[in-house]
Design a protein around this motif. Structure first.
Motif, short mmCIF file in Angstrom:
data_model
loop_
_atom_site.label_atom_id
_atom_site.label_comp_id
_atom_site.label_asym_id
_atom_site.label_seq_id
_atom_site.Cartn_x
_atom_site.Cartn_y
_atom_site.Cartn_z
N GLY A 196 3.89 0.29 -3.25
CA GLY A 196 3.53 -0.41 -4.47
C GLY A 196 4.14 -1.80 -4.48
O GLY A 196 5.12 -2.08 -3.78
N ALA A 251 0.83 -1.21 0.00
CA ALA A 251 0.00 0.00 0.00
C ALA A 251 0.86 1.26 0.00
O ALA A 251 0.54 2.25 -0.66
CB ALA A 251 -0.94 0.00 1.21
N ASN A 306 -5.16 -1.67 -7.72
CA ASN A 306 -3.72 -1.44 -7.68
C ASN A 306 -2.94 -2.66 -8.17
O ASN A 306 -1.98 -2.54 -8.92
CB ASN A 306 -3.29 -1.10 -6.25
N PRO A 319 -7.11 -2.21 -3.33
CA PRO A 319 -5.95 -3.09 -3.52
C PRO A 319 -6.05 -3.95 -4.77
O PRO A 319 -5.02 -4.31 -5.36
CB PRO A 319 -5.95 -3.95 -2.24
N GLY A 343 -4.81 3.86 0.71
CA GLY A 343 -4.18 3.04 -0.32
C GLY A 343 -4.99 2.82 -1.57
O GLY A 343 -4.51 2.19 -2.51
N GLY A 344 -6.22 3.28 -1.63
CA GLY A 344 -7.05 2.98 -2.78
C GLY A 344 -7.51 1.54 -2.76
O GLY A 344 -7.36 0.83 -1.76
N GLU A 362 -0.50 -3.09 -11.60
CA GLU A 362 0.90 -3.48 -11.56
C GLU A 362 1.14 -4.85 -12.20
O GLU A 362 2.29 -5.25 -12.40
CB GLU A 362 1.41 -3.47 -10.13
N SER A 375 -9.74 5.50 -6.02
CA SER A 375 -8.51 5.88 -6.72
C SER A 375 -8.15 7.34 -6.49
O SER A 375 -6.99 7.68 -6.22
CB SER A 375 -8.66 5.61 -8.22
N MET A 432 -6.85 7.93 -2.99
CA MET A 432 -5.46 7.52 -2.87
C MET A 432 -4.52 8.57 -3.46
O MET A 432 -3.54 8.97 -2.83
CB MET A 432 -5.26 6.17 -3.56
#
Length: 204
Positions: A29, A26, A110, A107, A104-105, A114, A165, A168
């Motif tokens: 990244g 978080a 995210n 997860p 953290g937006g 990534e 989002s 975050m």
């Protein structure tokens, strides 16, 4: 000093690794966090870390699954039988900071960002949770008697993901209030089914 780090009371090595990974992913990244970083944060030896999670992808998947049972994601709130459907829907917009203070937006968003390969295990897991979220929201909207609940559900989950989002990016845990106001308008003005069609969607 060598050897196994001193264990923290009340937590096994695997759980400490998952908690450490959640916090580091978080804050930094997934890509920027190494397995060595997680081992140091836990703390556990690298041997213990790799015994539980042979690859970083295994750790990412386990950490996401761990979040599902932690109460940090929206899925648990959406499934609560003790709250009225409307309250559960609006709870999606209460952006929460993590216990370590990080906004953290989402997860799953995210993790998918990534791991952009749609055929990859992490991306597929994230997509599955987003589809579960959509199904839960659709069922709740349907309980409210909304005509074409699938359409409104898509709008609500899009608002929820967008709010998470932006919260975050702006580091603002209160940002969800804007999306909540829009969601309330959508819910208040959504066409309702006639009494003859007041059962579940597709029935009557």
């Amino acid at each position: 000093m060598g050897g196994e780090p001193v264990r923290r009371a009340g937590r096994g090595g695997r759980e400490r690794v998952l908690v450490a990974a959640s916090s580091l992913f978080a804050r930094r990244g997934i890509t920027a966090t190494t397995m060595e970083d997680v081992a140091a944060e836990a703390p556990v030896s690298k041997r213990t870390l790799y015994a539980h999670f042979p690859t970083k992808e295994d750790l990412v998947l386990a950490q996401l699954d761990h979040l599902l049972g932690s109460g940090y994601t929206l899925l648990e709130t959406l499934a609560r039988a003790d709250l009225p459907p409307r309250d559960r829907l609006l709870a999606m917009f209460a952006v929460r900071s993590r216990p370590d203070g990080v906004v953290g937006g989402c997860p799953f968003v995210n993790a998918a960002a990534e791991h952009p390969d749609p055929s990859g295990r992490v991306h597929a897991f994230a997509r599955e949770q987003k589809l579960v979220m959509l199904a839960l929201v659709t069922a709740l909207v349907d309980e409210l008697g909304v005509d074409a609940p699938e359409l409104l559900a898509e709008q609500l989950v899009t608002l929820a993901d967008g709010a998470a989002s932006r919260a975050m990016v702006l580091d603002d845990p209160h940002y969800g209030r804007h999306a909540r106001a829009a969601a309330e308008t959508l819910l208040d003005h959504a066409p309702r089914r006639s009494r003859e069609r007041s059962g579940p969607a597709g029935i009557g």
